[in-house]
Design an enzyme around this catalytic site. Structure first.
Site, PDB file in Angstrom:
ATOM      1  N   THR A  33      54.052 -77.338  -6.851  1.00 34.00           N
ATOM      2  CA  THR A  33      53.060 -77.188  -5.051  1.00 34.00           C
ATOM      3  C   THR A  33      51.474 -76.993  -5.457  1.00 34.00           C
ATOM      4  O   THR A  33      50.770 -76.966  -4.105  1.00 34.00           O
ATOM      5  CB  THR A  33      53.143 -75.072  -4.893  1.00 34.00           C
ATOM      6  OG1 THR A  33      53.218 -74.657  -6.133  1.00 34.00           O
ATOM      7  CG2 THR A  33      55.247 -75.337  -5.232  1.00 34.00           C
ATOM      8  N   ASP A  81      41.851 -81.301 -18.913  1.00 32.52           N
ATOM      9  CA  ASP A  81      42.999 -79.632 -18.827  1.00 32.52           C
ATOM     10  C   ASP A  81      42.449 -78.796 -19.612  1.00 32.52           C
ATOM     11  O   ASP A  81      42.135 -79.089 -20.780  1.00 32.52           O
ATOM     12  CB  ASP A  81      44.348 -79.473 -19.447  1.00 32.52           C
ATOM     13  CG  ASP A  81      44.546 -77.634 -18.754  1.00 32.52           C
ATOM     14  OD1 ASP A  81      45.662 -78.267 -17.615  1.00 32.52           O
ATOM     15  OD2 ASP A  81      44.414 -77.700 -19.036  1.00 32.52           O
ATOM     16  N   ARG A 112      48.755 -72.151 -11.811  1.00 36.63           N
ATOM     17  CA  ARG A 112      48.639 -73.232 -10.834  1.00 36.63           C
ATOM     18  C   ARG A 112      50.235 -73.604 -11.132  1.00 36.63           C
ATOM     19  O   ARG A 112      50.285 -74.226 -11.937  1.00 36.63           O
ATOM     20  CB  ARG A 112      47.466 -74.366 -11.261  1.00 36.63           C
ATOM     21  CG  ARG A 112      46.391 -74.604 -10.988  1.00 36.63           C
ATOM     22  CD  ARG A 112      46.482 -75.936 -10.363  1.00 36.63           C
ATOM     23  NE  ARG A 112      46.109 -77.193 -11.249  1.00 36.63           N
ATOM     24  CZ  ARG A 112      45.475 -78.415 -11.114  1.00 36.63           C
ATOM     25  NH1 ARG A 112      45.031 -78.243  -9.920  1.00 36.63           N
ATOM     26  NH2 ARG A 112      46.154 -78.706 -12.014  1.00 36.63           N
ATOM     27  N   ASP A 160      43.738 -76.118 -21.900  1.00 43.75           N
ATOM     28  CA  ASP A 160      44.192 -77.335 -23.280  1.00 43.75           C
ATOM     29  C   ASP A 160      43.149 -77.691 -24.297  1.00 43.75           C
ATOM     30  O   ASP A 160      43.291 -77.239 -24.620  1.00 43.75           O
ATOM     31  CB  ASP A 160      45.621 -78.469 -22.983  1.00 43.75           C
ATOM     32  CG  ASP A 160      46.761 -77.686 -22.046  1.00 43.75           C
ATOM     33  OD1 ASP A 160      46.595 -76.316 -22.252  1.00 43.75           O
ATOM     34  OD2 ASP A 160      47.236 -78.187 -21.919  1.00 43.75           O
TER      35      ASP A 160
HETATM   36  N1  URA Z   1      42.171 -78.029 -13.567  1.00 47.68           N
HETATM   37  C1  URA Z   1      41.826 -78.900 -15.385  1.00 47.68           C
HETATM   38  O1  URA Z   1      41.695 -78.098 -16.347  1.00 47.68           O
HETATM   39  N2  URA Z   1      41.500 -80.219 -15.267  1.00 47.68           N
HETATM   40  C2  URA Z   1      41.074 -80.531 -13.606  1.00 47.68           C
HETATM   41  O2  URA Z   1      41.420 -81.238 -13.474  1.00 47.68           O
HETATM   42  C3  URA Z   1      41.967 -79.822 -12.423  1.00 47.68           C
HETATM   43  C4  URA Z   1      42.576 -78.589 -12.556  1.00 47.68           C
END
Ligand code: URA
Length: 213
Positions: free
Chosen positions: A112, A204, A108, A207
């Site tokens: 953007t 995330d 991602r 992570d």
């Molecule tokens: N990606 C993630 O890892 N967590 C989110 O909340 C949204 C996208």
């Protein structure tokens, strides 16, 4: 299993919901998070594959011959979106060891929130196989939409999407772009925040799974 929005299967099995709650806990260790994601991957996969076609084959038990069911057609393809989708993979392969794997590298763009492709490797005969596309978080939907476009461009026709959490925004975007897609998730959460994170969510997923924060 609940269907709240058309085309969305919410897997409300107590084991799935219990494990998801453990994963949401911000204090959960990397090791614990990864193990739970694999376990839920297996349980979600069980539901995603519930209607696989069956054919009867002759088999011989120690007692007698019988006609018994086996899964018909070509092997499944599991398609994790790198990197977080990989978190489901071991659990799913434990359940379906003969499945093929397609890796789709998308990240991602933090500005953007658009999906950028950096890797794609899949079996050549996608047209003949059921593909389970996986990403734990269906947030904006951009990665899932882009991954589905790439799979379709390589011939895939039967694609199902499996995630852990879905935001209503992501469901709408994915269904607008690919109306035929069926989605399996453990939860439809409230909304996305200004940074594109699912609320309440779990942070995330990449992570937390790989301990990179
Ligand atoms: N990606 C993630 O890892 N967590 C989110 O909340 C949204 C996208």
């Amino acid at each position: 299993m609940k269907t709240t929005v058309s085309g969305v299967h919410v897997v409300d099995h107590p084991l799935v919901q219990h494990k998801l709650t453990l994963m949401r806990d911000a204090k959960r260790s990397t090791q614990g998070f990864r193990r739970l994601l694999n376990e839920i991957g297996m349980l979600l996969c069980y539901e995603v594959t519930r209607d696989l076609p069956i054919e009867m084959v002759e088999t011989e038990t120690p007692i007698t011959k019988m006609m018994a069911p086996t899964i018909a057609g070509k092997k499944l393809v599991f398609a994790p979106i790198l990197r977080a989708g990989v978190g489901f993979l071991d659990g799913m392969l434990n359940l379906v060891p003969s499945a093929r794997v397609a890796h789709i590298g998308l990240y991602r763009d933090p500005e953007t929130l658009e999906a950028v492709e950096y890797y794609f490797k899949a079996p050549s005969d996608l047209a003949d196989r059921m593909v389970v596309l996986m990403d734990p978080m269906l947030a904006t939907g951009n990665s899932a939409i882009a991954a589905m476009e790439r799979l379709k461009a390589r011939g895939a026709k039967d694609i199902r999407f499996m995630c852990l959490l879905a935001a209503p925004e992501g469901i709408k975007a994915l269904q607008d772009a690919h109306p035929e897609v069926k989605i399996w998730t453990a939860s439809v959460d409230s909304h996305l925040n200004d940074h594109g994170y699912i609320v309440p969510g779990l942070g995330d997923a990449g992570d937390r799974m790989f301990g990179t924060k």
